[in-house]
Write an enzyme that holds these catalytic residues in place. Sequence first.
Site, PDB file in Angstrom:
ATOM      1  N   ILE A 154     -76.392 -40.955 129.737  1.00 14.06           N
ATOM      2  CA  ILE A 154     -78.111 -40.991 130.495  1.00 14.06           C
ATOM      3  C   ILE A 154     -76.862 -41.797 130.871  1.00 14.06           C
ATOM      4  O   ILE A 154     -77.836 -42.396 132.010  1.00 14.06           O
ATOM      5  CB  ILE A 154     -79.081 -41.777 129.047  1.00 14.06           C
ATOM      6  CG1 ILE A 154     -79.135 -40.158 128.109  1.00 14.06           C
ATOM      7  CG2 ILE A 154     -80.084 -42.077 130.285  1.00 14.06           C
ATOM      8  CD1 ILE A 154     -80.377 -40.996 126.795  1.00 14.06           C
ATOM      9  N   ARG A 231     -83.403 -48.229 122.893  1.00 13.31           N
ATOM     10  CA  ARG A 231     -83.931 -48.593 121.951  1.00 13.31           C
ATOM     11  C   ARG A 231     -84.355 -49.983 121.468  1.00 13.31           C
ATOM     12  O   ARG A 231     -83.324 -50.866 121.770  1.00 13.31           O
ATOM     13  CB  ARG A 231     -82.968 -47.951 120.360  1.00 13.31           C
ATOM     14  CG  ARG A 231     -83.001 -47.186 119.633  1.00 13.31           C
ATOM     15  CD  ARG A 231     -84.650 -46.102 119.101  1.00 13.31           C
ATOM     16  NE  ARG A 231     -84.162 -44.863 119.041  1.00 13.31           N
ATOM     17  CZ  ARG A 231     -84.667 -44.115 120.255  1.00 13.31           C
ATOM     18  NH1 ARG A 231     -84.974 -43.862 121.138  1.00 13.31           N
ATOM     19  NH2 ARG A 231     -84.714 -42.329 119.546  1.00 13.31           N
ATOM     20  N   GLU A 260     -92.300 -51.096 118.237  1.00 12.03           N
ATOM     21  CA  GLU A 260     -93.106 -50.137 118.627  1.00 12.03           C
ATOM     22  C   GLU A 260     -94.238 -50.087 117.377  1.00 12.03           C
ATOM     23  O   GLU A 260     -93.470 -49.377 115.972  1.00 12.03           O
ATOM     24  CB  GLU A 260     -91.770 -48.870 118.937  1.00 12.03           C
ATOM     25  CG  GLU A 260     -91.920 -49.296 120.098  1.00 12.03           C
ATOM     26  CD  GLU A 260     -91.023 -48.183 120.634  1.00 12.03           C
ATOM     27  OE1 GLU A 260     -91.127 -46.703 120.643  1.00 12.03           O
ATOM     28  OE2 GLU A 260     -89.690 -48.465 121.571  1.00 12.03           O
ATOM     29  N   HIS A 278     -92.494 -46.109 125.085  1.00 11.28           N
ATOM     30  CA  HIS A 278     -91.614 -45.105 125.678  1.00 11.28           C
ATOM     31  C   HIS A 278     -91.829 -43.582 125.615  1.00 11.28           C
ATOM     32  O   HIS A 278     -91.838 -42.556 125.276  1.00 11.28           O
ATOM     33  CB  HIS A 278     -91.410 -45.086 123.884  1.00 11.28           C
ATOM     34  CG  HIS A 278     -89.880 -45.238 123.426  1.00 11.28           C
ATOM     35  ND1 HIS A 278     -89.519 -45.439 122.133  1.00 11.28           N
ATOM     36  CD2 HIS A 278     -88.724 -43.635 123.623  1.00 11.28           C
ATOM     37  CE1 HIS A 278     -88.451 -44.681 122.258  1.00 11.28           C
ATOM     38  NE2 HIS A 278     -88.032 -43.950 123.109  1.00 11.28           N
ATOM     39  N   ILE A 279     -91.719 -43.563 127.785  1.00 10.64           N
ATOM     40  CA  ILE A 279     -91.906 -42.024 128.259  1.00 10.64           C
ATOM     41  C   ILE A 279     -90.624 -42.242 128.929  1.00 10.64           C
ATOM     42  O   ILE A 279     -90.603 -41.406 129.429  1.00 10.64           O
ATOM     43  CB  ILE A 279     -93.489 -42.832 128.825  1.00 10.64           C
ATOM     44  CG1 ILE A 279     -92.561 -43.458 130.082  1.00 10.64           C
ATOM     45  CG2 ILE A 279     -94.878 -42.720 128.233  1.00 10.64           C
ATOM     46  CD1 ILE A 279     -93.599 -43.685 131.288  1.00 10.64           C
TER      47      ILE A 279
END
Length: 329
Positions: A154, A231, A260, A278-279
């Site tokens: 990523i 995170r 969360e 958190h998408i």
Amino acid sequence: MRILISRPLPGGAADFLRRCGYQVTVLPDDRPQEQFQRELAQADGVICLLSDPMGAAVLAEAARLRAIATYAVGYNNIDIAACTRAGLPVTNTPDVLTDATADVAMILILMTMRRVPDAMRYLADGRFTGWKPDLLLGRDLRGKNLGIVGMGRIGQAVARRAEAFGMKIFYHTRSGPKPDLPWPHLSFDALLAEADVISIHVPLTDATRHLFGPAQLRRMKPGAVLINTARGPVVDEAALVEALASGHLAGAGLDVFEEEPKVHPGLWQHPNAVLLPHIGSGTLETRSEMGMMAARSLHEALSGRRAPFTVNPEVYDTPAWRQRLGSGA
Ligand code: DGY
């Protein structure tokens, strides 16, 4: 055999598993966590979510369980050592969500650098009275330094995107420079000092929890922006609120939070905090493919084969694994 799916998944994962002959239970979205744990006791395989704690106590109640597929690339919610000891393979869903997550990191970089939340509020509040040369000036991406912390799939995908916007890229990984990458590796301290934007792409481990605490945030360049799509607990949220409130940091783009689904109330106060629920991997294509990956891996593991994307491959061929496979009703 019985498979438990923690919540409804987009795409064809549940149907695929039914076609493979499993009895599949999909729990509803609004179910309490206790229901998941109750049902887990009856399951031979489970597709769990990043929000399902899978610690030793939960696993101890799941006597029939033979394999776990987590519907995520991150697996900090699972006690992997306890799973290995118990003979349980755990699989995850890497690769497929790289582009979707990197896109969200890019959205957050663009929105914070161009002060989009502030600008939207300005318009919504009826304060826009006409075009002005100095209205809500943001900052160019071109020529700015992007420091990437954690240079896996990523992080690299974010680097490629940001480079297309003219940003200068450097990165830090605990394991040192990766010779096949074209970007410079910096020490963590040098990256903190040099970056106009920092984007976080490390997994959550004991070593990365609060990697960005008060001291590290203070060492960031004045006016810099912090982006987190990894995170939440990698950043000390209270310290971040301080760094934003004092004006030391100019903004933060967060898709993940320390506890969360809670969001630190101080984050809402800052005009240039972009906060998303958190998408990162949340596209129909990506989430559907994550479901299929989890389902296929689970089927392989329940068939007694080495499943692809097993995060604890050392479990295979252990006596505990053989015993698990042989047990169950
Ligand atoms: C992951 O996979 O770990 C993301 O946080 C959710 O897709």
